[in-house]
Design a protein around this motif. Structure first.
Motif, PDB file in Angstrom:
ATOM      1  N   UNK A  26      31.258  18.667  43.379  1.00  0.00           N
ATOM      2  CA  UNK A  26      32.388  17.837  42.966  1.00  0.00           C
ATOM      3  C   UNK A  26      32.811  18.140  41.541  1.00  0.00           C
ATOM      4  N   UNK A  27      31.813  18.293  40.653  1.00  0.00           N
ATOM      5  CA  UNK A  27      32.115  18.625  39.259  1.00  0.00           C
ATOM      6  C   UNK A  27      32.781  19.989  39.152  1.00  0.00           C
ATOM      7  N   UNK A  28      32.302  20.960  39.939  1.00  0.00           N
ATOM      8  CA  UNK A  28      32.872  22.302  39.886  1.00  0.00           C
ATOM      9  C   UNK A  28      34.308  22.329  40.394  1.00  0.00           C
ATOM     10  N   UNK A  29      34.568  21.610  41.496  1.00  0.00           N
ATOM     11  CA  UNK A  29      35.938  21.531  42.000  1.00  0.00           C
ATOM     12  C   UNK A  29      36.858  20.913  40.958  1.00  0.00           C
ATOM     13  N   UNK A  30      36.392  19.858  40.322  1.00  0.00           N
ATOM     14  CA  UNK A  30      37.194  19.182  39.305  1.00  0.00           C
ATOM     15  C   UNK A  30      37.496  20.119  38.136  1.00  0.00           C
ATOM     16  N   UNK A  31      36.475  20.846  37.688  1.00  0.00           N
ATOM     17  CA  UNK A  31      36.670  21.794  36.588  1.00  0.00           C
ATOM     18  C   UNK A  31      37.597  22.940  36.990  1.00  0.00           C
ATOM     19  N   UNK A  32      37.488  23.388  38.261  1.00  0.00           N
ATOM     20  CA  UNK A  32      38.382  24.450  38.742  1.00  0.00           C
ATOM     21  C   UNK A  32      39.832  23.986  38.684  1.00  0.00           C
ATOM     22  N   UNK A  33      40.068  22.745  39.082  1.00  0.00           N
ATOM     23  CA  UNK A  33      41.422  22.204  39.001  1.00  0.00           C
ATOM     24  C   UNK A  33      41.914  22.098  37.576  1.00  0.00           C
ATOM     25  N   UNK A  34      41.034  21.697  36.680  1.00  0.00           N
ATOM     26  CA  UNK A  34      41.402  21.573  35.267  1.00  0.00           C
ATOM     27  C   UNK A  34      41.748  22.928  34.668  1.00  0.00           C
ATOM     28  N   UNK A  35      40.885  23.933  34.932  1.00  0.00           N
ATOM     29  CA  UNK A  35      41.145  25.280  34.418  1.00  0.00           C
ATOM     30  C   UNK A  35      42.415  25.856  35.041  1.00  0.00           C
ATOM     31  N   UNK A  36      42.590  25.617  36.361  1.00  0.00           N
ATOM     32  CA  UNK A  36      43.805  26.089  37.028  1.00  0.00           C
ATOM     33  C   UNK A  36      45.048  25.476  36.426  1.00  0.00           C
ATOM     34  N   UNK A  37      44.970  24.207  36.050  1.00  0.00           N
ATOM     35  CA  UNK A  37      46.101  23.555  35.402  1.00  0.00           C
ATOM     36  C   UNK A  37      46.427  24.212  34.075  1.00  0.00           C
ATOM     37  N   UNK A  38      45.386  24.605  33.346  1.00  0.00           N
ATOM     38  CA  UNK A  38      45.598  25.253  32.047  1.00  0.00           C
ATOM     39  C   UNK A  38      46.252  26.625  32.213  1.00  0.00           C
ATOM     40  N   UNK A  39      45.750  27.364  33.184  1.00  0.00           N
ATOM     41  CA  UNK A  39      46.294  28.712  33.412  1.00  0.00           C
ATOM     42  C   UNK A  39      47.672  28.638  34.049  1.00  0.00           C
ATOM     43  N   UNK A  40      47.801  27.715  35.037  1.00  0.00           N
ATOM     44  CA  UNK A  40      49.060  27.504  35.767  1.00  0.00           C
ATOM     45  C   UNK A  40      49.665  28.811  36.257  1.00  0.00           C
ATOM     46  N   UNK A  41      48.794  29.666  36.729  1.00  0.00           N
ATOM     47  CA  UNK A  41      49.135  30.957  37.351  1.00  0.00           C
ATOM     48  C   UNK A  41      50.130  31.790  36.551  1.00  0.00           C
ATOM     49  N   UNK A  42      50.019  31.736  35.214  1.00  0.00           N
ATOM     50  CA  UNK A  42      50.876  32.562  34.378  1.00  0.00           C
ATOM     51  C   UNK A  42      50.207  33.907  34.112  1.00  0.00           C
ATOM     52  N   UNK A  43      50.839  34.986  34.601  1.00  0.00           N
ATOM     53  CA  UNK A  43      50.305  36.341  34.400  1.00  0.00           C
ATOM     54  C   UNK A  43      51.452  37.237  33.965  1.00  0.00           C
ATOM     55  N   UNK A  44      51.605  37.503  32.678  1.00  0.00           N
ATOM     56  CA  UNK A  44      52.772  38.241  32.191  1.00  0.00           C
ATOM     57  C   UNK A  44      52.861  39.671  32.700  1.00  0.00           C
ATOM     58  N   UNK A  45      51.762  40.244  33.184  1.00  0.00           N
ATOM     59  CA  UNK A  45      51.793  41.638  33.636  1.00  0.00           C
ATOM     60  C   UNK A  45      51.862  41.761  35.156  1.00  0.00           C
ATOM     61  N   UNK A  46      52.134  40.646  35.861  1.00  0.00           N
ATOM     62  CA  UNK A  46      52.122  40.677  37.324  1.00  0.00           C
ATOM     63  C   UNK A  46      53.185  41.619  37.878  1.00  0.00           C
ATOM     64  N   UNK A  47      54.324  41.698  37.209  1.00  0.00           N
ATOM     65  CA  UNK A  47      55.397  42.564  37.687  1.00  0.00           C
ATOM     66  C   UNK A  47      55.671  43.700  36.710  1.00  0.00           C
TER      67      UNK A  47
END
Length: 317
Positions: free
Chosen positions: A287-308
Motif C-alpha cells: 500500500x505504501x509503495x503504491x501510494x509513493x508510486x502515485x506521488x512520484x508519478x504526479x511529480x513526473x506527470x509523464x513529461x519527457x522532452x526527448x520523446x519526439x
C-alpha cells in the motif's frame, strides 16, 4: 495551400513514382494547391533516390529522411510538423489507398465541417488472418474510445483539419488511435468515409501479427493516460490507500485478538508464527509503495522532452 498529403514509407521504391503521378493527376484535375510530404522511415532500398528524382521534377514534393527506422507514428509526427495545407491527408505508400478519395475527404473537412475523417475499407483484399483480428481490434477500440461511428481505426487514409494535426502528439505506435487522440484534444466532430481498398501491387506488408497485440497494449496505455495521465495519484494513491487500510485493519485485529487472549490467560503462539501476520505486513508495504508510486508519478506527470526527438538526416523543402 489547400492540401498537404503526408506519406510515411519504408522500402516502397517501386510504388513511389506511380503514387506520385496518381496524386498529381487528382490534384490537377481538381485545381487544388498542394504539397506531397514523403517521410522516408529509414528505408534500406533506393526509396530516397526515387524521392529526390521526383522532387527535381515536381516542386510540390517535399521529404524527410530518417537516419534509421523509427516507425509509422514518428513519421506522421514529423510529417504533421512540416505540413502547411489547410487540410492534411495521410495515406500509405503501397498503393492500397486510392488518391481518388482525396477530393471527397477534402470536401467533408471543408464543406461539412468535420475535424477528422477516417477512411473505412469496407471491402478488404486481405487474408482472414488479418481481417478477423482487425474486426476484433476495431470493436475494442470503439468501446474504449467512445467513438462509435468508426469501423476502421487503423486505416491509413485519413483527412484532418490543420488545427488537429498541430495540436495532437503522435508518438510510439499511437498512429492507430489518432481519432482518439483528436477527441481527447477537443476535436469531437469525427466522421467516416467508405473508401476503396486495393490489393498490394508491389512488395509485401511490413507489419506482422504482433502489431495486433501491440495495438491492444497501446490502446490500454492510451486509455490509462487519458483517464489518469495527468493525475496518476488518483489511481495509484487510491489502490495504495485501500491496500494499506486492509493491512492496517488486519494487524489491528491480530493485535487486538492477542491482547484479548493474554488478558484471559491464553498465551498461544507468537504473532510472527502466523501467516496472516506477514500477509498484513505485506499489504502495508505494498500500500505504501503504491501510494509513493502515485506521488512520484504526479511529480513526473509523464513529461519527457526527448520523446519526439528523431534524427533526421535530410529534408527537401
Amino acid at each position: 495551400m489547400d492540401i498537404s498529403v503526408v506519406v510515411p514509407l519504408f522500402n516502397e521504391a517501386e510504388s513511389l513514382p506511380e503514387l506520385h503521378a496518381w496524386i498529381q493527376r487528382v490534384m490537377q484535375a481538381n485545381n487544388f494547391s498542394y504539397e506531397i510530404i514523403f517521410v522516408n522511415d529509414g528505408s534500406t532500398d533506393n526509396s530516397w533516390d526515387v524521392i529526390e528524382e521526383l522532387s527535381k521534377k515536381d516542386g510540390n514534393v517535399k521529404a524527410i529522411k530518417f537516419r534509421r527506422n523509427y516507425g509509422k507514428s514518428p513519421a506522421l509526427y514529423c510529417g504533421f510538423k512540416k505540413a502547411q495545407g489547410n487540410v492534411v491527408i495521410t495515406m500509405d505508400a503501397d498503393l492500397q489507398d486510392s488518391p481518388d478519395e482525396i477530393p471527397g475527404l477534402y470536401h467533408m473537412i471543408k464543406d461539412e465541417g468535420y475535424d477528422l475523417v477516417s477512411g473505412y475499407k469496407q471491402k478488404r483484399y486481405d487474408p482472414l488472418s488479418k481481417t478477423i483480428p482487425t474486426k476484433l481490434f476495431n470493436a475494442t477500440a470503439r468501446k474504449i474510445s467512445g467513438i462509435h461511428n468508426l469501423h476502421d481505426f487503423n486505416c491509413g487514409l485519413k483527412a484532418y483539419r490543420r488545427d488537429v494535426v498541430k495540436n495532437i502528439e503522435v508518438y510510439g505506435e499511437m498512429h492507430r488511435y489518432i481519432p482518439y487522440l483528436a477527441k481527447n484534444a477537443g476535436f469531437t466532430k469525427i466522421g467516416e468515409k467508405v473508401v476503396h481498398h486495393q490489393a498490394r501491387k508491389y512488395g509485401h506488408s511490413k507489419f506482422g501479427i504482433n502489431r495486433f497485440f501491440n495495438g491492444y497494449l497501446d490502446l490500454l496505455t492510451l486509455w490509462f493516460l487519458t483517464n489518469f495521465g495527468k493525475k496518476p495519484m488518483h489511481v495509484f494513491g487510491f489502490i495504495g490507500s485501500i491496500v494499506f487500510f486492509i493491512g492496517f485493519l488486519s494487524l489491528c485485529w491480530l493485535f487486538g485478538e492477542k491482547i484479548y487472549n493474554l488478558c484471559n490467560g491464553v498465551y498461544g503462539d507468537l504473532l510472527s508464527q502466523h501467516a496472516s501476520f506477514f500477509v498484513a505486513l505485506t499489504a502495508l508495504i505494498l500500500g505504501s509503495q503504491f501510494f509513493l508510486a502515485g506521488f512520484i508519478g504526479d511529480l513526473i506527470s509523464r513529461q519527457n522532452p526527448s520523446r519526439n526527438d528523431y534524427q533526421i538526416e535530410k529534408e527537401i523543402d
